[in-house]
Design an enzyme around this catalytic site. Structure first.
Site, mmCIF file in Angstrom:
data_model
loop_
_atom_site.group_PDB
_atom_site.id
_atom_site.type_symbol
_atom_site.label_atom_id
_atom_site.label_comp_id
_atom_site.label_asym_id
_atom_site.label_seq_id
_atom_site.Cartn_x
_atom_site.Cartn_y
_atom_site.Cartn_z
ATOM 1 N N ARG A 1 0.801 -1.218 0.000
ATOM 2 C CA ARG A 1 0.000 0.000 0.000
ATOM 3 C C ARG A 1 0.835 1.270 0.000
ATOM 4 O O ARG A 1 0.571 2.196 -0.763
ATOM 5 C CB ARG A 1 -0.893 0.089 1.254
ATOM 6 C CG ARG A 1 -2.242 -0.497 1.106
ATOM 7 C CD ARG A 1 -2.658 -1.058 2.429
ATOM 8 N NE ARG A 1 -1.702 -2.065 2.813
ATOM 9 C CZ ARG A 1 -1.784 -3.338 2.430
ATOM 10 N NH1 ARG A 1 -2.798 -3.731 1.730
ATOM 11 N NH2 ARG A 1 -0.867 -4.224 2.765
ATOM 12 N N THR A 2 1.810 1.347 0.866
ATOM 13 C CA THR A 2 2.496 2.624 1.016
ATOM 14 C C THR A 2 3.229 2.987 -0.272
ATOM 15 O O THR A 2 3.070 4.089 -0.801
ATOM 16 C CB THR A 2 3.462 2.584 2.218
ATOM 17 O OG1 THR A 2 2.716 2.193 3.361
ATOM 18 C CG2 THR A 2 4.089 3.936 2.465
ATOM 19 N N LYS B 1 25.518 -3.589 -1.883
ATOM 20 C CA LYS B 1 26.980 -3.544 -2.042
ATOM 21 C C LYS B 1 27.640 -2.847 -0.862
ATOM 22 O O LYS B 1 28.846 -2.623 -0.850
ATOM 23 C CB LYS B 1 27.348 -2.774 -3.315
ATOM 24 C CG LYS B 1 26.773 -3.351 -4.583
ATOM 25 C CD LYS B 1 27.180 -2.466 -5.761
ATOM 26 C CE LYS B 1 26.517 -2.914 -7.051
ATOM 27 N NZ LYS B 1 26.681 -1.892 -8.109
ATOM 28 N N ARG C 1 11.322 4.076 2.986
ATOM 29 C CA ARG C 1 11.043 3.121 4.075
ATOM 30 C C ARG C 1 12.324 2.369 4.374
ATOM 31 O O ARG C 1 13.053 1.967 3.458
ATOM 32 C CB ARG C 1 9.956 2.143 3.647
ATOM 33 C CG ARG C 1 9.800 0.995 4.616
ATOM 34 C CD ARG C 1 8.586 0.166 4.338
ATOM 35 N NE ARG C 1 7.357 0.892 4.666
ATOM 36 C CZ ARG C 1 6.155 0.353 4.655
ATOM 37 N NH1 ARG C 1 6.004 -0.908 4.325
ATOM 38 N NH2 ARG C 1 5.081 1.061 4.971
ATOM 39 N N HIS D 1 5.381 6.103 11.400
ATOM 40 C CA HIS D 1 4.844 5.930 10.042
ATOM 41 C C HIS D 1 3.856 7.072 9.784
ATOM 42 O O HIS D 1 2.642 6.866 9.736
ATOM 43 C CB HIS D 1 4.159 4.559 9.945
ATOM 44 C CG HIS D 1 3.856 4.102 8.550
ATOM 45 N ND1 HIS D 1 3.865 4.945 7.459
ATOM 46 C CD2 HIS D 1 3.520 2.874 8.074
ATOM 47 C CE1 HIS D 1 3.545 4.240 6.380
ATOM 48 N NE2 HIS D 1 3.336 2.992 6.728
#
Ligand code: NCD
Length: 305
Positions: free
Chosen positions: A51-52, A80, A101, A129
């Site tokens: 969703r986000t 890396k 995120r 959030h």
């Protein structure tokens, strides 16, 4: 230049401005179809999301802008060994705004100091959030017609559930809001939310373990998933994962105008039989997230409409 790392960076007036903007977007989508033409949103997702990430992308497309980015750390140079600071310094050369995120608490804050373009925290570990809270606020506002004077039950994994931390903080600023924190002993809300956010304002709350006991007094019930990825051992997760399962039977003592929310993804916490109950608002909440992210992008990019 503004970022959004913590929901408390937005004043109550600014939250209302975003809600009003989202309502205008809902009413007049064509007015917004090209306002971000030529602008680019970078979605940097070091942790899974449906969703986000997709609602951020849909939001930017519906504003006429473009999207670039990655959806897992493995497909970025983080694999890396590149630091978050270096990654965002580079992305700052390619994009106009970042939604990030990350599994580490504080990573989006670090990013915001280096990127040179606005950074939005799309979830940092078990911490915050803020854009989920924007979705939650618009949903409460549309369903109840107000953000004041209500009893909000938050239920499930209150320890690791970042959506709960941001929601409780945001709602603590509206008069007449009380909280019932419903969780197993092991997953209680972090002490700092109580001592730093609720106690100084004298906000009423109780901490309980029974969902059934709390049900009759709730105006909002915010269910959450037990956050498996934040547990240190699987046995604890297995023991706690089904602590609360909302079923039609448990809703028998609930108010007729209860509003049931869940940031999703749901695992077992809400039986699918609840989905047809008119009080179930969690899919509307996911849609509202897109409108609030559109409003937020416009604000942070300082786009005049
Ligand atoms: C939440 C999250 O990522 O914190 N999901 C979301 O963004 N809607 C909730 C969760 O994962 O349980």
């Amino acid at each position: 230049m503004r970022n959004l790392i913590d929901i408390m960076e937005l004043s109550v007036e600014e939250l209302q401005e975003l809600i009003d903007r989202a309502m205008d977007i809902i009413a007049n989508p064509e007015k917004y179809a090209h306002v971000c033409a030529g602008k680019k949103l970078a979605t940097l997702f070091f942790e899974p999301s449906t969703r986000t990430r997709l609602s951020f992308e849909a939001a930017m497309y519906e504003l006429g802008g473009h999207v670039l980015g990655f959806s897992e750390a493995q497909s970025s140079s983080a694999s890396k060994g590149e630091s978050v600071s270096d990654t965002v310094r580079v992305v700052g050369c390619y994009a106009d705004i970042i939604a990030m995120r990350h599994p580490k608490e504080g990573a989006p804050l670090v990013a915001s100091r280096k990127a040179g373009i606005p950074v939005i925290n799309a979830g940092d570990g078990g911490h915050n959030h803020p854009t989920q809270t924007l979705a939650d606020l618009l949903t409460i506002y549309r369903e109840k017609g107000r953000l004041t004077d209500m009893t909000i039950g938050v239920c499930g994994d209150l320890k690791f559930g970042r959506t709960v931390h941001s929601l409780v903080s945001a709602m603590s600023r509206y008069p007449g809001v009380r909280f019932v924190m419903i969780s197993p002993e092991e997953l209680k809300i972090p002490k700092y939310i109580l001592t730093d956010v609720l106690d100084p304002k004298g906000i009423e709350y109780e901490e309980v373990t029974s969902l059934e006991g709390a049900m009759p007094k709730l105006d909002i019930l915010y269910m959450t998933r037990v956050q498996r990825e934040r547990f240190f051992n699987e046995a604890d997760y297995v023991r706690l994962k089904d602590s609360y399962i909302l079923t039609p039977d448990k809703l028998k003592t609930a108010k007729n105008d209860l509003c049931i929310l869940h940031p999703l993804p749901r695992v077992n916490e809400i039986s699918v039989a609840v989905d047809d109950d008119p009080r179930a608002c969690y899919f509307k909440q996911a849609l509202n997230g897109k409108y609030m992210r559109m409003a937020l992008i416009l604000k942070l990019l300082e786009v005049d409409v």
